[in-house]
Design a protein around this motif. Structure first.
Motif, PDB file in Angstrom:
ATOM      1  N   PHE A  40       1.103  -1.103   0.097  1.00 47.03           N
ATOM      2  CA  PHE A  40       0.011  -0.072   0.015  1.00 47.03           C
ATOM      3  C   PHE A  40       0.795   1.289  -0.075  1.00 47.03           C
ATOM      4  O   PHE A  40       2.193   1.025   0.361  1.00 47.03           O
ATOM      5  CB  PHE A  40      -0.894   0.033   1.155  1.00 47.03           C
ATOM      6  N   ASN A  41       0.118   2.517  -0.111  1.00 43.85           N
ATOM      7  CA  ASN A  41       1.021   3.586  -0.332  1.00 43.85           C
ATOM      8  C   ASN A  41       2.132   3.564  -1.375  1.00 43.85           C
ATOM      9  O   ASN A  41       3.284   3.883  -1.090  1.00 43.85           O
ATOM     10  CB  ASN A  41       1.538   4.095   0.970  1.00 43.85           C
ATOM     11  N   ASP A  42       1.821   3.206  -2.341  1.00 44.46           N
ATOM     12  CA  ASP A  42       2.998   2.827  -3.506  1.00 44.46           C
ATOM     13  C   ASP A  42       2.953   3.884  -4.620  1.00 44.46           C
ATOM     14  O   ASP A  42       3.485   3.884  -5.631  1.00 44.46           O
ATOM     15  CB  ASP A  42       2.641   1.565  -4.278  1.00 44.46           C
ATOM     16  N   GLU A  47       7.497  13.081  -8.125  1.00 42.35           N
ATOM     17  CA  GLU A  47       8.197  11.892  -9.153  1.00 42.35           C
ATOM     18  C   GLU A  47       9.335  11.427  -8.486  1.00 42.35           C
ATOM     19  O   GLU A  47      10.376  10.934  -9.250  1.00 42.35           O
ATOM     20  CB  GLU A  47       8.365  12.912 -10.330  1.00 42.35           C
ATOM     21  N   ALA A  48       9.533  11.694  -7.126  1.00 45.36           N
ATOM     22  CA  ALA A  48      10.967  11.086  -6.572  1.00 45.36           C
ATOM     23  C   ALA A  48      10.875  10.411  -5.278  1.00 45.36           C
ATOM     24  O   ALA A  48      11.420   9.420  -4.808  1.00 45.36           O
ATOM     25  CB  ALA A  48      11.952  12.304  -6.524  1.00 45.36           C
ATOM     26  N   LEU A  49       9.806  11.093  -4.512  1.00 47.85           N
ATOM     27  CA  LEU A  49       9.813  10.672  -3.019  1.00 47.85           C
ATOM     28  C   LEU A  49       9.005   9.392  -2.907  1.00 47.85           C
ATOM     29  O   LEU A  49       7.798   9.549  -3.468  1.00 47.85           O
ATOM     30  CB  LEU A  49       9.204  11.719  -2.093  1.00 47.85           C
ATOM     31  N   SER A  50       9.353   8.311  -2.362  1.00 50.93           N
ATOM     32  CA  SER A  50       8.483   7.157  -2.420  1.00 50.93           C
ATOM     33  C   SER A  50       8.462   6.780  -0.940  1.00 50.93           C
ATOM     34  O   SER A  50       9.441   6.615  -0.287  1.00 50.93           O
ATOM     35  CB  SER A  50       9.108   5.908  -3.035  1.00 50.93           C
ATOM     36  N   MET A  51       7.071   6.582  -0.267  1.00 57.19           N
ATOM     37  CA  MET A  51       6.966   5.985   0.821  1.00 57.19           C
ATOM     38  C   MET A  51       6.423   4.672   0.790  1.00 57.19           C
ATOM     39  O   MET A  51       5.325   4.182   1.478  1.00 57.19           O
ATOM     40  CB  MET A  51       6.241   6.979   1.441  1.00 57.19           C
ATOM     41  N   LEU A  52       6.944   3.901  -0.113  1.00 61.49           N
ATOM     42  CA  LEU A  52       6.465   2.323  -0.279  1.00 61.49           C
ATOM     43  C   LEU A  52       6.256   1.584   0.820  1.00 61.49           C
ATOM     44  O   LEU A  52       7.203   1.774   1.794  1.00 61.49           O
ATOM     45  CB  LEU A  52       7.159   1.799  -1.194  1.00 61.49           C
TER      46      LEU A  52
END
Length: 61
Positions: A40-42, A47-52
């Protein structure tokens, strides 16, 4: 998983600082083979910060 540092340079690049990785060991220890892994939260921000994130959902019997 607990000895990831011994897996070589690739492991060191994947986990440069253990403070975000080590809590995963608690989650893995508390999960069972019947639990379902859910991503979730993918989304990416700017366009750069991921909180996968991922979670284990208990499967009802």
């Amino acid at each position: 998983m607990a000895n990831y540092q011994q897996l070589g340079d690739v492991a060191q690049l994947a986990v440069p600082h253990p403070d975000h990785f080590l809590p995963l060991l608690y989650v893995l220890g508390a999960s069972t083979e019947q639990d379902s892994l859910c991503w979730f939260n993918d989304q990416f921000e700017h366009e750069a910060l991921s909180m996968l994130s991922l979670r284990f959902d208990a499967v009802s019997a």
